[in-house]
Design an enzyme around this catalytic site. Structure first.
Site, PDB file in Angstrom:
ATOM      1  N   GLU A   1       3.310 -19.387  -5.659  1.00  0.00           N
ATOM      2  CA  GLU A   1       2.253 -19.950  -6.497  1.00  0.00           C
ATOM      3  C   GLU A   1       2.147 -21.457  -6.224  1.00  0.00           C
ATOM      4  OE1 GLU A   1      -0.450 -20.243  -8.094  1.00  0.00           O
ATOM      5  OE2 GLU A   1      -0.040 -18.940  -9.824  1.00  0.00           O
TER       6      GLU A   1
ATOM      7  N   HIS B   1       0.551 -10.222  -8.323  1.00  0.00           N
ATOM      8  CA  HIS B   1       1.614  -9.622  -9.134  1.00  0.00           C
ATOM      9  C   HIS B   1       1.047  -9.059 -10.438  1.00  0.00           C
ATOM     10  CE1 HIS B   1       1.675 -12.858 -12.145  1.00  0.00           C
ATOM     11  NE2 HIS B   1       1.574 -13.716 -11.134  1.00  0.00           N
TER      12      HIS B   1
END
Length: 216
Positions: free
Chosen positions: A129, A17
């Site tokens: 994550e 990202h």
């Protein structure tokens, strides 16, 4: 040497990202990672600039025409990155990052037929994550994401709320690898052969790569 059957190979494009607000602030201290202020951290202004540039790149080099599927972690910063790059403005050089940022990367219902390919985007929980402890890694409700990212398919996420994140426990790396293996096993069931995966930190991406190498 045994010949690999046609369709047995897949090309993965691993995308981290763009810069999040927590990344920007954590350069000063570690506090933002545990602060509720950075819960499910969104992209910073620089992050949106990175998304716009990457959108230009994938359009210019023809990659967008080849990508058949986009898979993303169901966090704001990865959703913003995935939608911004692969479903962004048809003429990115003319796009207004400020207004795009305020709209969370949403495409207006009044938009004309796109010039560029817009591959389907699927959100998967296993692509998140490393879980636990840090507020920036805790996700919101799926209903919230559906309302802000209508182009993304959230149907494979079973739980409305985040039941995986724990405040006082950081996910063991072995569990992260297991998630990577689960993801790769699922990936092989897909018919698409060229896929973009929008996920998180380099360390997490390495675990996905390790799982992929173990599988093949």
């Amino acid at each position: 040497m045994e010949k690999i059957p046609s369709g047995a190979c897949k090309t993965l494009h691993l995308v981290r990202h763009a810069q999040g607000m927590h990344n920007l602030e954590s350069e000063k201290s570690r506090d933002p990672l545990t602060s509720f202020e950075f819960f499910d951290a969104q992209l910073s202004s620089q992050g949106w600039q990175q998304v716009r540039q990457k959108r230009k790149d994938v359009c210019a080099n023809g990659l967008l025409k080849r990508i058949e599927l986009v898979i993303t972690s169901p966090m704001s910063r990865t959703l913003q990155t995935a939608v911004g790059i692969f479903h962004g403005e048809d003429q990115p050089e003319l796009s207004d990052v400020t207004s795009y940022e305020e709209g969370n990367g949403r495409i207006s219902d009044n938009d004309q037929q796109p010039t560029f390919n817009r591959p389907p985007i699927i959100a998967l929980e296993v692509c998140r994550e490393r879980l636990g402890k840090y507020e920036c890694d805790k996700r919101g409700t799926i209903s919230h994401y559906r309302s802000h990212f209508p182009a993304v398919d959230f149907s494979l996420i079973e739980n409305e709320d985040d039941i995986l994140w724990e405040a006082n426990k950081r996910e063991p790396f072995g569990d992260v690898l297991a998630r990577g293996m689960k993801f790769i096993n699922w990936l092989w069931t897909r018919k698409e052969t060229e896929i973009a995966v929008v996920s998180h930190a380099l360390k997490t991406v390495k675990y996905v790569q390790s799982a992929f190498l173990m599988k093949v």
